[in-house]
Write an enzyme that holds these catalytic residues in place. Structure first.
Site, PDB file in Angstrom:
ATOM      1  N   ASP A  35      64.826  57.651 136.683  1.00 24.82           N
ATOM      2  CA  ASP A  35      63.901  58.089 135.638  1.00 24.82           C
ATOM      3  C   ASP A  35      63.622  59.585 135.824  1.00 24.82           C
ATOM      4  O   ASP A  35      63.453  60.071 136.933  1.00 24.82           O
ATOM      5  CB  ASP A  35      62.596  57.294 135.720  1.00 24.82           C
ATOM      6  CG  ASP A  35      61.757  57.438 134.463  1.00 24.82           C
ATOM      7  OD1 ASP A  35      61.599  56.435 133.745  1.00 24.82           O
ATOM      8  OD2 ASP A  35      61.248  58.558 134.196  1.00 24.82           O
ATOM      9  N   ILE A  36      63.559  60.309 134.734  1.00 32.97           N
ATOM     10  CA  ILE A  36      63.388  61.762 134.804  1.00 32.97           C
ATOM     11  C   ILE A  36      61.969  62.144 135.254  1.00 32.97           C
ATOM     12  O   ILE A  36      61.778  63.214 135.835  1.00 32.97           O
ATOM     13  CB  ILE A  36      63.747  62.412 133.440  1.00 32.97           C
ATOM     14  CG1 ILE A  36      64.092  63.874 133.618  1.00 32.97           C
ATOM     15  CG2 ILE A  36      62.647  62.215 132.419  1.00 32.97           C
ATOM     16  CD1 ILE A  36      64.781  64.489 132.405  1.00 32.97           C
ATOM     17  N   ASN A  96      58.664  47.581 128.932  1.00 37.35           N
ATOM     18  CA  ASN A  96      57.742  47.781 127.817  1.00 37.35           C
ATOM     19  C   ASN A  96      58.470  47.505 126.506  1.00 37.35           C
ATOM     20  O   ASN A  96      59.628  47.911 126.345  1.00 37.35           O
ATOM     21  CB  ASN A  96      57.220  49.226 127.824  1.00 37.35           C
ATOM     22  CG  ASN A  96      56.481  49.547 129.108  1.00 37.35           C
ATOM     23  OD1 ASN A  96      55.659  48.763 129.571  1.00 37.35           O
ATOM     24  ND2 ASN A  96      56.765  50.701 129.703  1.00 37.35           N
ATOM     25  N   GLU A 104      58.318  53.838 124.800  1.00 41.99           N
ATOM     26  CA  GLU A 104      58.606  55.178 124.281  1.00 41.99           C
ATOM     27  C   GLU A 104      60.042  55.301 123.789  1.00 41.99           C
ATOM     28  O   GLU A 104      60.303  55.959 122.791  1.00 41.99           O
ATOM     29  CB  GLU A 104      58.344  56.229 125.361  1.00 41.99           C
ATOM     30  CG  GLU A 104      56.862  56.408 125.654  1.00 41.99           C
ATOM     31  CD  GLU A 104      56.611  57.370 126.800  1.00 41.99           C
ATOM     32  OE1 GLU A 104      57.541  58.116 127.175  1.00 41.99           O
ATOM     33  OE2 GLU A 104      55.486  57.334 127.321  1.00 41.99           O
ATOM     34  N   VAL A 105      60.965  54.735 124.536  1.00 44.25           N
ATOM     35  CA  VAL A 105      62.386  54.861 124.173  1.00 44.25           C
ATOM     36  C   VAL A 105      62.880  53.513 123.635  1.00 44.25           C
ATOM     37  O   VAL A 105      62.870  52.507 124.361  1.00 44.25           O
ATOM     38  CB  VAL A 105      63.235  55.293 125.387  1.00 44.25           C
ATOM     39  CG1 VAL A 105      64.702  55.425 124.985  1.00 44.25           C
ATOM     40  CG2 VAL A 105      62.714  56.599 125.973  1.00 44.25           C
ATOM     41  N   HIS A 109      65.232  48.797 128.288  1.00 46.20           N
ATOM     42  CA  HIS A 109      65.374  49.274 129.669  1.00 46.20           C
ATOM     43  C   HIS A 109      64.409  48.541 130.565  1.00 46.20           C
ATOM     44  O   HIS A 109      63.291  48.209 130.164  1.00 46.20           O
ATOM     45  CB  HIS A 109      65.153  50.781 129.770  1.00 46.20           C
ATOM     46  CG  HIS A 109      63.895  51.275 129.137  1.00 46.20           C
ATOM     47  ND1 HIS A 109      63.763  51.424 127.766  1.00 46.20           N
ATOM     48  CD2 HIS A 109      62.698  51.635 129.658  1.00 46.20           C
ATOM     49  CE1 HIS A 109      62.558  51.873 127.480  1.00 46.20           C
ATOM     50  NE2 HIS A 109      61.878  52.000 128.613  1.00 46.20           N
ATOM     51  N   HIS A 111      62.412  49.021 134.052  1.00 41.72           N
ATOM     52  CA  HIS A 111      62.006  49.953 135.106  1.00 41.72           C
ATOM     53  C   HIS A 111      62.025  49.199 136.442  1.00 41.72           C
ATOM     54  O   HIS A 111      61.493  48.091 136.531  1.00 41.72           O
ATOM     55  CB  HIS A 111      60.568  50.432 134.899  1.00 41.72           C
ATOM     56  CG  HIS A 111      60.310  51.208 133.647  1.00 41.72           C
ATOM     57  ND1 HIS A 111      60.144  52.576 133.654  1.00 41.72           N
ATOM     58  CD2 HIS A 111      60.153  50.819 132.363  1.00 41.72           C
ATOM     59  CE1 HIS A 111      59.879  52.991 132.413  1.00 41.72           C
ATOM     60  NE2 HIS A 111      59.884  51.946 131.610  1.00 41.72           N
TER      61      HIS A 111
END
Ligand code: 5GP
Length: 126
Positions: A35-36, A96, A104-105, A109, A111
């Site tokens: 993750d960035i 999420n 958000e994206v 995905h 995490h």
């Protein structure tokens, strides 16, 4: 109702290699990368290469091969980064989804967070 997939989302761009990523594990069906904006010493995102919006979309529509591969990659990441609960000290898996999930994206995905105690899962809302 069908899910609408936005192919301009940031993870779609990562999959098309338009944006770089720090890959942890990659297979034909799945990509795991750092993750960035890490929220813990270990913060990896696992994404399918297929166009799925949320966990439940993936679970409903992906092939058995994609689903099996995704889950094997999750396990490989945990082993590789030392956060499995048997050899390491455990981690948290979060996905999420949508508006209430504060996603958000809009590309599915998972995490994987670990490397420190993470506290309770949710804070009580007002
Ligand atoms: P969400 O809120 O959708 O569950 O999580 C999206 C995650 O994607 C966030 O943790 C955020 O830091 C991460 N992220 C957003 N843009 C990028 C990017 O360009 N590269 C990487 N590696 N992670 C990103």
């Amino acid at each position: 109702m069908a899910y609408a997939y936005d192919d301009q989302n940031i993870f779609a761009k990562i999959l098309r290699k338009e944006i770089p990523n720090k890959t942890v594990v990659e297979t034909d069906h799945t990509l795991a990368f750092e993750d960035i904006y890490p929220q813990a010493p270990v913060h990896v995102l696992v994404i399918p290469k297929g166009a799925y919006v949320t966990y439940d979309h993936f679970a409903e529509s992906a092939s058995d091969a994609e689903i099996a591969d995704f889950n094997r990659v999750v396990a490989q990441v945990c082993r590789k980064l030392g956060v499995s609960a048997d050899e390491g000290q455990g981690c948290r898996f979060i996905s999420n989804a949508g508006e209430h999930g504060v996603q958000e994206v809009p590309h599915y995905h998972l995490h994987i967070l670990g490397g420190r105690p993470l506290g309770r899962m949710l804070q009580k809302a007002d």
